[in-house]
Design a protein around this motif. Structure first.
Motif, short mmCIF file in Angstrom:
data_model
loop_
_atom_site.label_atom_id
_atom_site.label_comp_id
_atom_site.label_asym_id
_atom_site.label_seq_id
_atom_site.Cartn_x
_atom_site.Cartn_y
_atom_site.Cartn_z
N TRP A 159 -20.22 24.23 -31.50
CA TRP A 159 -20.07 23.60 -32.81
C TRP A 159 -19.70 24.60 -33.89
N ALA A 160 -19.77 25.88 -33.60
CA ALA A 160 -19.38 26.90 -34.59
C ALA A 160 -17.86 27.11 -34.61
N ASP A 161 -17.17 26.64 -33.60
CA ASP A 161 -15.71 26.77 -33.51
C ASP A 161 -15.09 25.48 -34.03
N ARG A 162 -14.44 25.53 -35.20
CA ARG A 162 -13.89 24.32 -35.81
C ARG A 162 -12.76 23.72 -34.98
N ALA A 163 -12.04 24.56 -34.27
CA ALA A 163 -10.96 24.04 -33.42
C ALA A 163 -11.51 23.17 -32.30
N THR A 164 -12.77 23.37 -31.99
CA THR A 164 -13.45 22.56 -30.99
C THR A 164 -14.28 21.46 -31.63
N ALA A 165 -15.06 21.81 -32.64
CA ALA A 165 -16.02 20.89 -33.24
C ALA A 165 -15.36 19.69 -33.90
N ILE A 166 -14.28 19.91 -34.65
CA ILE A 166 -13.65 18.81 -35.39
C ILE A 166 -13.04 17.77 -34.45
N PRO A 167 -12.25 18.16 -33.44
CA PRO A 167 -11.73 17.15 -32.50
C PRO A 167 -12.84 16.41 -31.76
N VAL A 168 -13.89 17.13 -31.36
CA VAL A 168 -15.00 16.47 -30.67
C VAL A 168 -15.70 15.49 -31.61
N PHE A 169 -15.92 15.90 -32.84
CA PHE A 169 -16.55 15.02 -33.83
C PHE A 169 -15.75 13.73 -34.01
N LEU A 170 -14.44 13.85 -34.20
CA LEU A 170 -13.60 12.67 -34.40
C LEU A 170 -13.59 11.79 -33.15
N THR A 171 -13.56 12.41 -32.00
CA THR A 171 -13.58 11.64 -30.75
C THR A 171 -14.87 10.82 -30.63
N VAL A 172 -15.98 11.46 -30.93
CA VAL A 172 -17.29 10.82 -30.76
C VAL A 172 -17.50 9.69 -31.75
N VAL A 173 -17.26 9.94 -33.04
CA VAL A 173 -17.63 8.95 -34.05
C VAL A 173 -16.64 7.79 -34.14
N LEU A 174 -15.36 8.03 -33.84
CA LEU A 174 -14.38 6.96 -34.01
C LEU A 174 -14.46 5.90 -32.90
N MET A 175 -15.00 6.25 -31.75
CA MET A 175 -15.14 5.23 -30.71
C MET A 175 -16.05 4.09 -31.15
N PRO A 176 -17.29 4.38 -31.59
CA PRO A 176 -18.13 3.26 -32.06
C PRO A 176 -17.70 2.73 -33.41
N PHE A 177 -17.20 3.58 -34.31
CA PHE A 177 -16.85 3.13 -35.65
C PHE A 177 -15.63 2.20 -35.66
N THR A 178 -14.71 2.39 -34.71
CA THR A 178 -13.55 1.51 -34.62
C THR A 178 -13.67 0.50 -33.49
N TYR A 179 -14.72 0.64 -32.69
CA TYR A 179 -14.98 -0.22 -31.54
C TYR A 179 -13.86 -0.15 -30.51
N THR A 180 -13.20 0.99 -30.42
CA THR A 180 -12.18 1.22 -29.39
C THR A 180 -12.30 2.66 -28.88
N ILE A 181 -12.26 2.82 -27.59
CA ILE A 181 -12.32 4.14 -26.99
C ILE A 181 -11.00 4.89 -27.17
N THR A 182 -9.89 4.15 -27.12
CA THR A 182 -8.58 4.77 -27.25
C THR A 182 -8.44 5.52 -28.57
N THR A 183 -8.91 4.91 -29.65
CA THR A 183 -8.78 5.53 -30.97
C THR A 183 -9.49 6.87 -31.02
N GLY A 184 -10.68 6.94 -30.45
CA GLY A 184 -11.42 8.19 -30.44
C GLY A 184 -10.70 9.28 -29.67
N VAL A 185 -10.19 8.92 -28.48
CA VAL A 185 -9.46 9.90 -27.67
C VAL A 185 -8.20 10.36 -28.41
N ALA A 186 -7.48 9.41 -29.00
CA ALA A 186 -6.24 9.73 -29.71
C ALA A 186 -6.50 10.68 -30.87
N ALA A 187 -7.52 10.40 -31.66
CA ALA A 187 -7.84 11.25 -32.81
C ALA A 187 -8.25 12.64 -32.36
N GLY A 188 -9.00 12.71 -31.27
CA GLY A 188 -9.43 14.01 -30.76
C GLY A 188 -8.25 14.86 -30.29
#
Length: 485
Positions: free
Chosen positions: A412-441
């Protein structure tokens, strides 16, 4: 991971004679290499039973996830779903036991079922959704045969793989909270606690109690914690219902009581209901993205699970090679097609197989035992149908929590890793689609790496994915420019 035509020498081979039978071995011993791997028939049987007990909850959760309506407003019957889930799990697990000869059990992947329920069925009919399931299974089998599966696994950054698993876990947990009535759509907020900011009714309290019980059992490392929690919650629900404490209309899927005999013939009404046409309304791009999402949902955990459980069973050598790996990967891919034909969603290897390995299982005989238990469940559908939706939903939340534990592997200290992982994780439930999370990540990972001047580290496959996902996000304006509606 390089495979050899000759079975590699593993830790089991170096374990000494132990319980091996030097001569006069039975055909069962010879076929499954039981004594060769330092095991016994009784140990394999015990391991197979343990694995079944650890993953029997899927008979309740898969029908719960697939209980929604499709684009035509049709639903899948609960009894038929239980039959399809049990049959597909039994068939693929027996296949893994007899052909793969490794202690790995398969059943409906909750991530795959989540995609089918939330993204596929709302856009097409259930038979068409199962057709998608067959397609993704064929794709994975082709990837295994051509060797592309391993190449793709190596191309996607490990952090994103963990992020996808975590995102799916959070998504499944949200489904559990919603199905239980713990989370509702608020009148003035997107979500709220209960229907009006507070929990309402005994069933949702029973959900909370069951959830806490399972977590407590897991904290004590009690084997079969999820199944014990579900059984306990169901017994309490049946007692409260029989005592008249809870009105039948309060239960989401009917009162928890047995109607008629506890034994019945299986309901195979969903078997073979697969369609591969009629996708004109959703468009070729949407169909492609759905198949791609299903491949992602059933793709990433399987290889890691197979190698992880194989290593725990001392079947893998110091280079990670495991006897029967190619067969195991192929059967895992075939599980997608088999589950689609059966009408019970794509099948995948379950990490709960490790519980049987922990009991000493080392061969495919353990999988055969697990598969036979799933087959026996075909005739006990009425008993399985007693479990209230609120009780089964607790297990969904638990599975979600277990998947989120992958967070410990992320830097989590590496932003190049943390930010894509964060977007992947939160956008799946927030948009109710798994594809969106993977795409954003994927897009954010490529963008950040490029901004850091590390574009050469990305790889051609990730660049290709980025282009596909950019089109995915911009599909509506692109269709407008092209005059497509």
């Amino acid at each position: 991971m390089t495979q050899q035509s000759v079975e590699p020498r593993t830790a089991a081979d170096d374990a000494g004679e132990g319980t091996r039978i030097a001569a006069g071995r039975s055909w069962l011993d010879r076929y499954f290499h039981i004594s060769k791997r330092g095991s016994t028939v009784s140990t394999e049987v015990r391991g197979g039973i343990t694995t079944f007990m650890a993953m029997a909850y899927i008979l309740l959760l898969n029908p719960l996830i697939l209980s929604g309506k499709d684009a035509a407003g049709d639903t899948l019957g609960q009894k038929a779903l239980i039959t399809a889930t049990a049959f597909a799990a039994a068939f693929t697990t027996l296949l893994m036991g007899f052909v793969g000869k490794v202690p790995l059990a398969l059943a409906a992947g909750l991530s795959v079922s989540g995609v089918l329920s939330s993204q596929v069925a709302p856009n097409m009919t259930w038979p068409q959704a199962m057709g998608m399931c067959v397609m993704y299974g064929v794709v994975i089998m082709l990837l295994v045969v051509t060797g592309l599966r391993e190449m793709i696994m190596n191309a996607i950054p490990l952090a994103l793989k963990h992020g996808i698993t975590m995102g799916i876990g959070l998504f499944i947990a949200l489904i559990g909270f919603y199905k239980a009535g713990f989370v509702h759509q608020g009148a003035h907020t997107p979500v709220t606690l209960g229907p009006a900011g507070e929990l309402a009714g005994w069933p949702v309290l029973l959900f909370a109690g069951t959830l806490l019980l399972i977590f407590m059992l897991q904290a004590r490392n009690i084997p079969g914690a999820i199944l014990i929690g579900i059984v306990s919650g169901t017994i309490v629900a049946a007692v409260l219902n029989a005592a008249g404490v809870i009105a039948p209309k309060q239960w989401a899927n009917g009162a928890p009581e047995l109607h008629g005999s506890a034994v019945s013939m299986p309901d195979f009404s969903l078997f073979g209901h697969v369609e591969f046409g009629g996708w004109g309304k959703v468009g070729a791009m949407t169909v492609g993205m759905i198949v791609f999402t299903l491949v992602l949902a059933g793709f990433f955990d399987a290889m890691a699970t197979i190698i992880g459980v194989g290593t725990e069973a001392k079947l893998a050598d110091d280079k990670g090679r495991m006897p029967g790996l190619s067969k195991a990967l192929f059967i895992d891919g075939a599980g997608g097609a088999i589950g689609g034909v059966a009408g019970g969603s794509g099948q995948t290897v379950f990490i709960e197989s490790a519980t049987g390995v922990g009991e000493g299982a080392r061969t495919g005989l353990a999988s055969v035992v697990t598969g036979l238990f799933f087959a026996a469940c075909l005739f006990f559908t009425p008993v399985t149908a007693i479990v209230p939706q609120e009780v089964a939903s607790a297990a969904l939340v638990v599975i979600g929590a277990m998947m989120l534990m992958n967070a410990r592997h992320v830097d989590w200290a590496d932003r190049a890793t943390a930010i894509p992982v964060f977007l992947t994780v939160v956008l799946m439930p927030f948009t109710y689609t798994i594809t969106t999370g993977v795409a954003a990540g994927v897009i954010s990972y490529v963008g950040i790496k490029t901004a850091q001047g590390k574009a050469r580290e990305i790889g051609a496959f990730m660049w290709g994915l980025t282009v596909v996902f950019l089109i995915y996000f911009a599909l509506h304006p692109i269709e407008g420019w092209l005059g497509v509606h």
